[in-house]
Design a protein around this motif. Sequence first.
Motif, short mmCIF file in Angstrom:
data_model
loop_
_atom_site.label_atom_id
_atom_site.label_comp_id
_atom_site.label_asym_id
_atom_site.label_seq_id
_atom_site.Cartn_x
_atom_site.Cartn_y
_atom_site.Cartn_z
N ALA A 1 3.75 -5.68 4.59
CA ALA A 1 3.42 -4.88 3.41
C ALA A 1 2.15 -4.09 3.68
N LEU A 2 2.16 -2.81 3.30
CA LEU A 2 0.96 -1.99 3.42
C LEU A 2 0.01 -2.33 2.27
N PRO A 3 -1.30 -2.25 2.51
CA PRO A 3 -2.26 -2.50 1.43
C PRO A 3 -2.04 -1.54 0.26
N GLY A 4 -2.00 -2.06 -0.94
CA GLY A 4 -1.80 -1.24 -2.13
C GLY A 4 -0.36 -0.89 -2.42
N ASN A 5 0.55 -1.28 -1.54
CA ASN A 5 1.99 -1.03 -1.71
C ASN A 5 2.36 0.42 -1.98
N PRO A 6 1.84 1.38 -1.17
CA PRO A 6 2.18 2.80 -1.41
C PRO A 6 3.61 3.10 -0.97
N LYS A 7 4.19 4.14 -1.55
CA LYS A 7 5.54 4.58 -1.17
C LYS A 7 5.49 5.12 0.26
N ILE A 8 6.33 4.62 1.12
CA ILE A 8 6.38 5.05 2.51
C ILE A 8 7.19 6.34 2.59
N GLU A 9 6.57 7.35 3.22
CA GLU A 9 7.19 8.66 3.30
C GLU A 9 7.78 8.96 4.67
N ASP A 10 7.21 8.39 5.73
CA ASP A 10 7.70 8.66 7.07
C ASP A 10 7.19 7.57 8.01
N LEU A 11 7.89 7.39 9.13
CA LEU A 11 7.40 6.44 10.13
C LEU A 11 7.88 6.85 11.50
N ALA A 12 7.12 6.39 12.52
CA ALA A 12 7.44 6.68 13.91
C ALA A 12 6.99 5.49 14.76
N VAL A 13 7.63 5.32 15.91
CA VAL A 13 7.32 4.21 16.80
C VAL A 13 6.92 4.76 18.16
N ARG A 14 5.87 4.18 18.74
CA ARG A 14 5.46 4.56 20.09
C ARG A 14 4.60 3.46 20.69
N ASP A 15 4.95 3.06 21.91
CA ASP A 15 4.16 2.12 22.71
C ASP A 15 3.79 0.83 21.95
N GLY A 16 4.74 0.26 21.24
CA GLY A 16 4.50 -1.01 20.57
C GLY A 16 3.79 -0.91 19.23
N PHE A 17 3.58 0.32 18.76
CA PHE A 17 2.94 0.51 17.46
C PHE A 17 3.87 1.30 16.54
N LEU A 18 3.77 0.99 15.29
CA LEU A 18 4.54 1.67 14.25
C LEU A 18 3.55 2.48 13.43
N TYR A 19 3.77 3.78 13.33
CA TYR A 19 2.89 4.67 12.58
C TYR A 19 3.59 5.03 11.27
N VAL A 20 2.94 4.73 10.17
CA VAL A 20 3.56 4.88 8.85
C VAL A 20 2.71 5.83 8.00
N TRP A 21 3.33 6.88 7.47
CA TRP A 21 2.67 7.83 6.58
C TRP A 21 3.00 7.44 5.15
N ALA A 22 1.97 7.19 4.35
CA ALA A 22 2.18 6.80 2.96
C ALA A 22 0.97 7.19 2.12
N ASP A 23 1.21 7.96 1.07
CA ASP A 23 0.17 8.30 0.09
C ASP A 23 -1.10 8.88 0.72
N GLY A 24 -0.92 9.81 1.67
CA GLY A 24 -2.06 10.48 2.29
C GLY A 24 -2.81 9.65 3.31
N HIS A 25 -2.24 8.55 3.73
CA HIS A 25 -2.87 7.69 4.74
C HIS A 25 -1.90 7.46 5.89
N LEU A 26 -2.48 7.38 7.09
CA LEU A 26 -1.71 7.01 8.26
C LEU A 26 -2.00 5.54 8.54
N HIS A 27 -1.01 4.70 8.41
CA HIS A 27 -1.15 3.27 8.66
C HIS A 27 -0.61 2.98 10.05
N VAL A 28 -1.28 2.08 10.76
CA VAL A 28 -0.85 1.68 12.09
C VAL A 28 -0.53 0.19 12.04
#
Length: 75
Positions: free
Chosen positions: A25-52
């Motif tokens: 779960a992302l902190p604050g439970n924001p709506k996830i808008e997009d995600l990508a995977v690279r080199d063992g990390f998942l990059y998640v775009w949600a509510d103006g923040h890039l989560h790793v």
Amino acid sequence: AYVGLANGRVIAVDLLAATEVSRAALPGNPKIEDLAVRDGFLYVWADGHLHVLSDAAGIIEWATSLDASVSGGLG
């Protein structure tokens, strides 16, 4: 495969077995808008923040986030 949900959850799914492998779960439970995977990390775009998130050994764990809002523009 990974699924991003509107409640801020990211789920890893084994498509061949049709089973959930892991979730986080992302902190604050924001709506996830997009995600990508690279080199063992998942990059998640949600509510103006890039989560790793780390996906070490099939376990999804939140690592950090960056505020991606820009004020004032460039130049």
